[in-house]
Design a protein around this motif. Structure first.
Motif, PDB file in Angstrom:
ATOM      1  N   HIS A   1     108.784  -9.637  34.263  1.00 48.65           N
ATOM      2  CA  HIS A   1     108.112 -10.723  34.973  1.00 48.65           C
ATOM      3  C   HIS A   1     108.042 -10.430  36.474  1.00 48.65           C
ATOM      4  O   HIS A   1     107.025 -10.719  37.117  1.00 48.65           O
ATOM      5  N   ASN A   2     109.107  -9.864  37.026  1.00 45.07           N
ATOM      6  CA  ASN A   2     109.108  -9.537  38.451  1.00 45.07           C
ATOM      7  C   ASN A   2     108.101  -8.436  38.763  1.00 45.07           C
ATOM      8  O   ASN A   2     107.427  -8.486  39.793  1.00 45.07           O
ATOM      9  N   ASP A   3     107.992  -7.442  37.886  1.00 43.80           N
ATOM     10  CA  ASP A   3     107.013  -6.375  38.100  1.00 43.80           C
ATOM     11  C   ASP A   3     105.585  -6.918  38.025  1.00 43.80           C
ATOM     12  O   ASP A   3     104.726  -6.528  38.818  1.00 43.80           O
ATOM     13  N   GLU A   4     105.328  -7.809  37.091  1.00 44.52           N
ATOM     14  CA  GLU A   4     104.002  -8.415  36.988  1.00 44.52           C
ATOM     15  C   GLU A   4     103.682  -9.231  38.233  1.00 44.52           C
ATOM     16  O   GLU A   4     102.569  -9.161  38.757  1.00 44.52           O
ATOM     17  N   ALA A   5     104.645  -9.983  38.720  1.00 46.62           N
ATOM     18  CA  ALA A   5     104.427 -10.793  39.921  1.00 46.62           C
ATOM     19  C   ALA A   5     104.214  -9.907  41.147  1.00 46.62           C
ATOM     20  O   ALA A   5     103.422 -10.248  42.029  1.00 46.62           O
ATOM     21  N   ALA A   6     104.901  -8.771  41.196  1.00 51.81           N
ATOM     22  CA  ALA A   6     104.754  -7.868  42.339  1.00 51.81           C
ATOM     23  C   ALA A   6     103.373  -7.234  42.366  1.00 51.81           C
ATOM     24  O   ALA A   6     102.864  -6.887  43.439  1.00 51.81           O
ATOM     25  N   ASN A   7     102.740  -7.084  41.215  1.00 53.30           N
ATOM     26  CA  ASN A   7     101.425  -6.438  41.151  1.00 53.30           C
ATOM     27  C   ASN A   7     100.262  -7.421  41.216  1.00 53.30           C
ATOM     28  O   ASN A   7      99.107  -6.999  41.181  1.00 53.30           O
ATOM     29  N   LEU A   8     100.526  -8.702  41.307  1.00 58.59           N
ATOM     30  CA  LEU A   8      99.451  -9.696  41.353  1.00 58.59           C
ATOM     31  C   LEU A   8      98.467  -9.478  42.499  1.00 58.59           C
ATOM     32  O   LEU A   8      97.252  -9.583  42.280  1.00 58.59           O
ATOM     33  N   PRO A   9      98.892  -9.154  43.711  1.00 60.84           N
ATOM     34  CA  PRO A   9      97.893  -8.941  44.777  1.00 60.84           C
ATOM     35  C   PRO A   9      96.956  -7.778  44.475  1.00 60.84           C
ATOM     36  O   PRO A   9      95.780  -7.811  44.852  1.00 60.84           O
ATOM     37  N   PHE A  10      97.432  -6.756  43.807  1.00 61.38           N
ATOM     38  CA  PHE A  10      96.601  -5.605  43.492  1.00 61.38           C
ATOM     39  C   PHE A  10      95.645  -5.909  42.342  1.00 61.38           C
ATOM     40  O   PHE A  10      94.530  -5.399  42.313  1.00 61.38           O
ATOM     41  N   GLU A  11      96.066  -6.723  41.396  1.00 61.01           N
ATOM     42  CA  GLU A  11      95.202  -7.112  40.291  1.00 61.01           C
ATOM     43  C   GLU A  11      94.065  -7.996  40.787  1.00 61.01           C
ATOM     44  O   GLU A  11      92.976  -7.973  40.232  1.00 61.01           O
ATOM     45  N   ASP A  12      94.311  -8.745  41.839  1.00 68.85           N
ATOM     46  CA  ASP A  12      93.268  -9.585  42.411  1.00 68.85           C
ATOM     47  C   ASP A  12      92.116  -8.729  42.923  1.00 68.85           C
ATOM     48  O   ASP A  12      90.961  -9.101  42.783  1.00 68.85           O
ATOM     49  N   ASP A  13      92.421  -7.567  43.504  1.00 64.89           N
ATOM     50  CA  ASP A  13      91.369  -6.668  43.967  1.00 64.89           C
ATOM     51  C   ASP A  13      90.535  -6.169  42.796  1.00 64.89           C
ATOM     52  O   ASP A  13      89.310  -6.066  42.897  1.00 64.89           O
TER      53      ASP A  13
END
Length: 61
Positions: free
Chosen positions: A33-45
């Motif tokens: 869950h922490n890894d997914e949350a950390a990658n959220l800004p990059f997935e937005d791009d």
């Protein structure tokens, strides 16, 4: 039991709650869950790029 004893007990309870929250947040079962949350800004791009591409293809006809 006077006011200072109650303050000491309250401080101890808050410290135990803080340590519990830190333990929960950094425990091994939260890693995914922490890894997914950390990658959220990059997935937005990625989502933004796909949206722009979709908009370009829809306006061409």
């Amino acid at each position: 039991m006077d006011m200072n004893d109650l303050r000491g007990i309250h401080t101890l309870l808050v410290m135990i709650a803080f340590v519990g929250i830190v333990w929960w947040a950094y425990s091994a079962h939260r890693r995914k869950h922490n890894d997914e949350a950390a990658n959220l800004p990059f997935e937005d791009d990625d989502i933004d790029q796909r949206t722009q591409q979709r908009d370009k293809t829809e306006k061409k006809p």
